[in-house]
Enzyme design. Sequence first.
Site, PDB file in Angstrom:
ATOM      1  N   GLY A  69       0.726  -1.125  -0.035  1.00  0.00           N
ATOM      2  CA  GLY A  69      -0.179  -0.024   0.127  1.00  0.00           C
ATOM      3  C   GLY A  69       0.880   1.321   0.075  1.00  0.00           C
ATOM      4  O   GLY A  69       2.018   1.275   0.132  1.00  0.00           O
ATOM      5  N   VAL A  72       5.017   6.699  -2.773  1.00  0.00           N
ATOM      6  CA  VAL A  72       6.303   6.548  -3.323  1.00  0.00           C
ATOM      7  C   VAL A  72       7.215   6.821  -1.975  1.00  0.00           C
ATOM      8  O   VAL A  72       6.988   7.542  -1.213  1.00  0.00           O
ATOM      9  CB  VAL A  72       6.640   7.484  -4.461  1.00  0.00           C
ATOM     10  CG1 VAL A  72       6.680   8.785  -4.039  1.00  0.00           C
ATOM     11  CG2 VAL A  72       8.164   7.081  -5.087  1.00  0.00           C
ATOM     12  N   TYR A  74      11.490   5.916  -0.666  1.00  0.00           N
ATOM     13  CA  TYR A  74      12.921   5.752  -1.300  1.00  0.00           C
ATOM     14  C   TYR A  74      13.643   4.745  -0.445  1.00  0.00           C
ATOM     15  O   TYR A  74      13.708   4.750   0.910  1.00  0.00           O
ATOM     16  CB  TYR A  74      13.765   7.131  -1.358  1.00  0.00           C
ATOM     17  CG  TYR A  74      15.356   6.728  -1.529  1.00  0.00           C
ATOM     18  CD1 TYR A  74      15.802   6.738  -2.602  1.00  0.00           C
ATOM     19  CD2 TYR A  74      16.272   7.085  -0.425  1.00  0.00           C
ATOM     20  CE1 TYR A  74      16.926   6.285  -2.839  1.00  0.00           C
ATOM     21  CE2 TYR A  74      17.539   6.796  -0.720  1.00  0.00           C
ATOM     22  CZ  TYR A  74      18.038   6.470  -1.806  1.00  0.00           C
ATOM     23  OH  TYR A  74      19.623   6.167  -1.919  1.00  0.00           O
ATOM     24  N   CYS A 166       5.943   9.462   0.262  1.00  0.00           N
ATOM     25  CA  CYS A 166       4.598   8.863   0.678  1.00  0.00           C
ATOM     26  C   CYS A 166       3.422   9.605   0.168  1.00  0.00           C
ATOM     27  O   CYS A 166       2.407   9.797   0.802  1.00  0.00           O
ATOM     28  CB  CYS A 166       4.582   8.739   2.405  1.00  0.00           C
ATOM     29  SG  CYS A 166       5.820   7.723   2.814  1.00  0.00           S
TER      30      CYS A 166
END
Length: 207
Positions: A69, A72, A74, A166
């Site tokens: 879920g 994005v 890193y 996020c």
Amino acid sequence: MAFRVRMLGRADYEPVWRAMQGFTEQRGGEVDDELWLVEHPPVYTLGMNGDAAHILDAGDVPVVRTDRGGQVTYHGPGQLVLYALVDLQRRKLGVRRMVSALEESVVALLRQYGLSAQARSDAPGVYVAGAKIASLGLRVRRGCCYHGVALNVRPELEAFGRINPCGHAGLPVTRLADLGVDVQVFEPAAALVRELMVQLGDEDIAA
């Protein structure tokens, strides 16, 4: 119920993700839950329903659309990732409880370093003075979860500036190294595992 802990060292994201999928697909009801600790080479990962518009400038860093879920995030050197492969059904845990257990294990770990941290209901993860220090995402399949939590120990923060972390534009990101905690990436691993086991009411590590 016991956990089996695996130290994977530094490993590429996609093979580890595929291994989590395979483990979850094949596991039976008596298989021990597992915690995998890993550090990834640089990669951006985008959640199942994530909006690619949140990747502002990936540059030469690969982007992987994964099945967790969230939006994005890193991963890269200097970040400790704990993947929790847990049979939620057997432990009678809801997804929200599992998310809280991961968040609270990081909060408790940071308390050991003298840091006050909080979770946020509007943006999963862990924050210190409003800056995100740990990101979180899960996938549930066949009553079991995988993926987990990523703690910024000493990663290069520049990579987070090339995304909306996020999905939140301008969200500040921090790391232990900037908060006066000088440790190497895997040094907090054992304490983080212990804190998660406390959260889940488990005391046993499988041989």
